[in-house]
Design a protein around this motif. Structure first.
Motif, PDB file in Angstrom:
ATOM      1  N   ILE A 115       0.829  -1.199   0.000  1.00  0.00           N
ATOM      2  CA  ILE A 115       0.000   0.000   0.000  1.00  0.00           C
ATOM      3  C   ILE A 115       0.869   1.258   0.000  1.00  0.00           C
ATOM      4  O   ILE A 115       0.583   2.235  -0.699  1.00  0.00           O
ATOM      5  N   ILE A 116       1.942   1.245   0.778  1.00  0.00           N
ATOM      6  CA  ILE A 116       2.869   2.392   0.799  1.00  0.00           C
ATOM      7  C   ILE A 116       3.508   2.576  -0.572  1.00  0.00           C
ATOM      8  O   ILE A 116       3.655   3.703  -1.065  1.00  0.00           O
ATOM      9  N   LYS A 117       3.850   1.481  -1.208  1.00  0.00           N
ATOM     10  CA  LYS A 117       4.439   1.545  -2.545  1.00  0.00           C
ATOM     11  C   LYS A 117       3.473   2.176  -3.536  1.00  0.00           C
ATOM     12  O   LYS A 117       3.868   2.983  -4.391  1.00  0.00           O
ATOM     13  N   LEU A 118       2.187   1.827  -3.410  1.00  0.00           N
ATOM     14  CA  LEU A 118       1.172   2.423  -4.270  1.00  0.00           C
ATOM     15  C   LEU A 118       1.062   3.920  -4.025  1.00  0.00           C
ATOM     16  O   LEU A 118       0.987   4.716  -4.978  1.00  0.00           O
ATOM     17  N   SER A 121       3.926   5.723  -5.588  1.00  0.00           N
ATOM     18  CA  SER A 121       3.878   5.771  -7.051  1.00  0.00           C
ATOM     19  C   SER A 121       3.054   6.955  -7.535  1.00  0.00           C
ATOM     20  O   SER A 121       3.269   7.469  -8.638  1.00  0.00           O
ATOM     21  N   TYR A 122       2.090   7.416  -6.694  1.00  0.00           N
ATOM     22  CA  TYR A 122       1.273   8.568  -7.073  1.00  0.00           C
ATOM     23  C   TYR A 122       1.980   9.878  -6.725  1.00  0.00           C
ATOM     24  O   TYR A 122       2.140  10.757  -7.575  1.00  0.00           O
ATOM     25  N   LYS A 123       2.408  10.016  -5.477  1.00  0.00           N
ATOM     26  CA  LYS A 123       3.022  11.268  -5.042  1.00  0.00           C
ATOM     27  C   LYS A 123       4.033  10.958  -3.952  1.00  0.00           C
ATOM     28  O   LYS A 123       3.692  10.865  -2.781  1.00  0.00           O
ATOM     29  N   ASP A 124       5.273  10.784  -4.341  1.00  0.00           N
ATOM     30  CA  ASP A 124       6.308  10.426  -3.381  1.00  0.00           C
ATOM     31  C   ASP A 124       6.688  11.647  -2.542  1.00  0.00           C
ATOM     32  O   ASP A 124       6.510  12.797  -2.957  1.00  0.00           O
ATOM     33  N   SER A 125       7.190  11.378  -1.360  1.00  0.00           N
ATOM     34  CA  SER A 125       7.600  12.450  -0.454  1.00  0.00           C
ATOM     35  C   SER A 125       8.607  11.901   0.533  1.00  0.00           C
ATOM     36  O   SER A 125       8.757  10.687   0.691  1.00  0.00           O
ATOM     37  N   ALA A 126       9.293  12.807   1.237  1.00  0.00           N
ATOM     38  CA  ALA A 126      10.257  12.394   2.251  1.00  0.00           C
ATOM     39  C   ALA A 126       9.562  11.639   3.381  1.00  0.00           C
ATOM     40  O   ALA A 126      10.103  10.668   3.919  1.00  0.00           O
ATOM     41  N   GLN A 127       8.328  12.071   3.699  1.00  0.00           N
ATOM     42  CA  GLN A 127       7.585  11.403   4.775  1.00  0.00           C
ATOM     43  C   GLN A 127       7.257   9.958   4.399  1.00  0.00           C
ATOM     44  O   GLN A 127       7.414   9.039   5.218  1.00  0.00           O
ATOM     45  N   LEU A 128       6.791   9.753   3.165  1.00  0.00           N
ATOM     46  CA  LEU A 128       6.472   8.389   2.729  1.00  0.00           C
ATOM     47  C   LEU A 128       7.722   7.526   2.642  1.00  0.00           C
ATOM     48  O   LEU A 128       7.678   6.327   2.938  1.00  0.00           O
ATOM     49  N   LEU A 129       8.847   8.118   2.240  1.00  0.00           N
ATOM     50  CA  LEU A 129      10.102   7.376   2.181  1.00  0.00           C
ATOM     51  C   LEU A 129      10.502   6.891   3.570  1.00  0.00           C
ATOM     52  O   LEU A 129      10.899   5.729   3.742  1.00  0.00           O
ATOM     53  N   ILE A 130      10.392   7.756   4.566  1.00  0.00           N
ATOM     54  CA  ILE A 130      10.734   7.380   5.942  1.00  0.00           C
ATOM     55  C   ILE A 130       9.797   6.292   6.444  1.00  0.00           C
ATOM     56  O   ILE A 130      10.228   5.300   7.047  1.00  0.00           O
ATOM     57  N   ILE A 131       8.484   6.456   6.183  1.00  0.00           N
ATOM     58  CA  ILE A 131       7.509   5.444   6.593  1.00  0.00           C
ATOM     59  C   ILE A 131       7.835   4.100   5.963  1.00  0.00           C
ATOM     60  O   ILE A 131       7.782   3.047   6.602  1.00  0.00           O
ATOM     61  N   LYS A 133      10.714   3.023   5.062  1.00  0.00           N
ATOM     62  CA  LYS A 133      11.942   2.466   5.638  1.00  0.00           C
ATOM     63  C   LYS A 133      11.715   1.857   7.020  1.00  0.00           C
ATOM     64  O   LYS A 133      12.313   0.832   7.357  1.00  0.00           O
ATOM     65  N   ILE A 134      10.878   2.500   7.833  1.00  0.00           N
ATOM     66  CA  ILE A 134      10.764   2.044   9.223  1.00  0.00           C
ATOM     67  C   ILE A 134       9.711   0.948   9.410  1.00  0.00           C
ATOM     68  O   ILE A 134       9.818   0.143  10.332  1.00  0.00           O
ATOM     69  N   ILE A 135       8.692   0.901   8.555  1.00  0.00           N
ATOM     70  CA  ILE A 135       7.685  -0.151   8.677  1.00  0.00           C
ATOM     71  C   ILE A 135       8.205  -1.416   7.994  1.00  0.00           C
ATOM     72  O   ILE A 135       8.560  -1.403   6.818  1.00  0.00           O
ATOM     73  N   LYS A 136       8.235  -2.502   8.724  1.00  0.00           N
ATOM     74  CA  LYS A 136       8.794  -3.750   8.213  1.00  0.00           C
ATOM     75  C   LYS A 136       7.723  -4.750   7.788  1.00  0.00           C
ATOM     76  O   LYS A 136       7.845  -5.389   6.757  1.00  0.00           O
ATOM     77  N   THR A 137       6.686  -4.915   8.615  1.00  0.00           N
ATOM     78  CA  THR A 137       5.640  -5.886   8.303  1.00  0.00           C
ATOM     79  C   THR A 137       4.292  -5.322   8.730  1.00  0.00           C
ATOM     80  O   THR A 137       4.213  -4.302   9.426  1.00  0.00           O
ATOM     81  N   GLY A 138       3.243  -6.021   8.367  1.00  0.00           N
ATOM     82  CA  GLY A 138       1.906  -5.623   8.790  1.00  0.00           C
ATOM     83  C   GLY A 138       0.906  -5.703   7.653  1.00  0.00           C
ATOM     84  O   GLY A 138       1.273  -5.723   6.480  1.00  0.00           O
ATOM     85  N   ASP A 139      -0.366  -5.763   8.022  1.00  0.00           N
ATOM     86  CA  ASP A 139      -1.445  -5.823   7.053  1.00  0.00           C
ATOM     87  C   ASP A 139      -2.425  -4.687   7.308  1.00  0.00           C
ATOM     88  O   ASP A 139      -2.541  -4.186   8.435  1.00  0.00           O
ATOM     89  N   ILE A 170       7.508  -1.874  13.523  1.00  0.00           N
ATOM     90  CA  ILE A 170       8.275  -0.679  13.163  1.00  0.00           C
ATOM     91  C   ILE A 170       9.673  -0.785  13.739  1.00  0.00           C
ATOM     92  O   ILE A 170       9.857  -1.081  14.919  1.00  0.00           O
ATOM     93  N   ASP A 171      10.662  -0.537  12.897  1.00  0.00           N
ATOM     94  CA  ASP A 171      12.074  -0.586  13.296  1.00  0.00           C
ATOM     95  C   ASP A 171      12.667   0.796  13.055  1.00  0.00           C
ATOM     96  O   ASP A 171      12.926   1.191  11.922  1.00  0.00           O
ATOM     97  N   PHE A 172      12.848   1.574  14.153  1.00  0.00           N
ATOM     98  CA  PHE A 172      13.368   2.926  14.017  1.00  0.00           C
ATOM     99  C   PHE A 172      14.864   2.905  13.706  1.00  0.00           C
ATOM    100  O   PHE A 172      15.547   1.897  13.881  1.00  0.00           O
TER     101      PHE A 172
END
Length: 228
Positions: A115-118, A121-131, A133-139, A170-172
């Motif tokens: 979902i983050i990748k989607l 793909s629409y509007k990338d940002s520094a915030q989404l990049l950080i999210i 990187k730190i989120i590892k798993t989850g549904d 989340i892995d900070f």
């Protein structure tokens, strides 16, 4: 004879309008058009639609389109959806202009990374990049409401994303980890609301009934409490 034929045609016309307005029909005729317009706006996204139900809205000169269980293909990833609904403006369609006025998407449970990748793909940002990187798993199961102007541009003040998430990890960057995160999220312009938050940190179970994050100027204001 002519009068009788006229009345028959009139009844058939009115009946057809009534049927389309209240019952609708199902077809795949619009699939290619919608898939192409989505591809034009989101170049990395391929939307695969099933049969579409069409309801006519006479008062607004538009048609409401609905399809169940479509699929979004993003590179080699697959995002499964429950339902997609959109309003198609007939005047714009006939003029071959951007005709999608709004888009409502309900997803099935998908991996949060997809979902983050989607979103990126629409509007990338520094915030989404950080999210990312730190989120590892989850549904998560998400619902998205989008509105567009006549040029196909997203109306920034008229969108909303809600999500039910579970088993997030989340892995900070300082190697601190938070596990088993679950809760509900509502996101709109300059505002994030998280409710029923549960998580585990260093053996402690953490809870929060409500956390509100709002943006004012260039600052973010966080309100809420976390209990253990």
């Amino acid at each position: 004879m002519i009068k009788r034929t006229f009345y028959i045609l009139l009844i058939l016309f009115i009946g057809s309008i009534f049927y389309l307005n209240f019952i609708g029909i199902s077809t795949s005729k619009f699939n290619k058009k919608i898939e192409t317009e989505v591809k034009d706006k989101f170049s990395q996204v391929n939307l695969k639609l099933n049969e579409i139900k069409i309801l006519l809205n006479i008062s607004k000169l538009s048609i409401d389109l609905e399809t169940d269980y479509p699929i979004i293909l993003l590179d080699n990833e697959k995002i499964k959806l429950k339902k997609v609904l959109t309003t198609y403006d007939l005047k714009s369609f006939l003029r071959r202009e951007f005709a999608i006025k709004n888009l409502f998407i309900d997803s099935q449970k998908n991996q949060i990374k997809e979902i983050i990748k989607l979103a990126r793909s629409y509007k990338d940002s520094a915030q989404l990049l950080i999210i990312d990187k730190i989120i590892k798993t989850g549904d998560a199961e998400i619902s998205i409401k989008l509105n567009f102007d006549e040029n196909g541009k997203l109306k920034e003040d008229k969108y909303e994303v809600t999500a039910d998430f579970e088993n997030l990890s989340i892995d900070f960057f300082n190697r601190q980890k938070i596990k088993k995160i679950s809760g509900n999220l509502r996101y709109s312009k300059n505002k994030i609301q998280i409710t029923n938050l549960e998580s585990e940190y260093q053996g402690l179970e953490l809870f929060s009934k409500k956390i509100l994050i709002s943006k004012k100027n260039e600052n973010y204001i966080v309100k809420g409490a976390i209990d253990s």
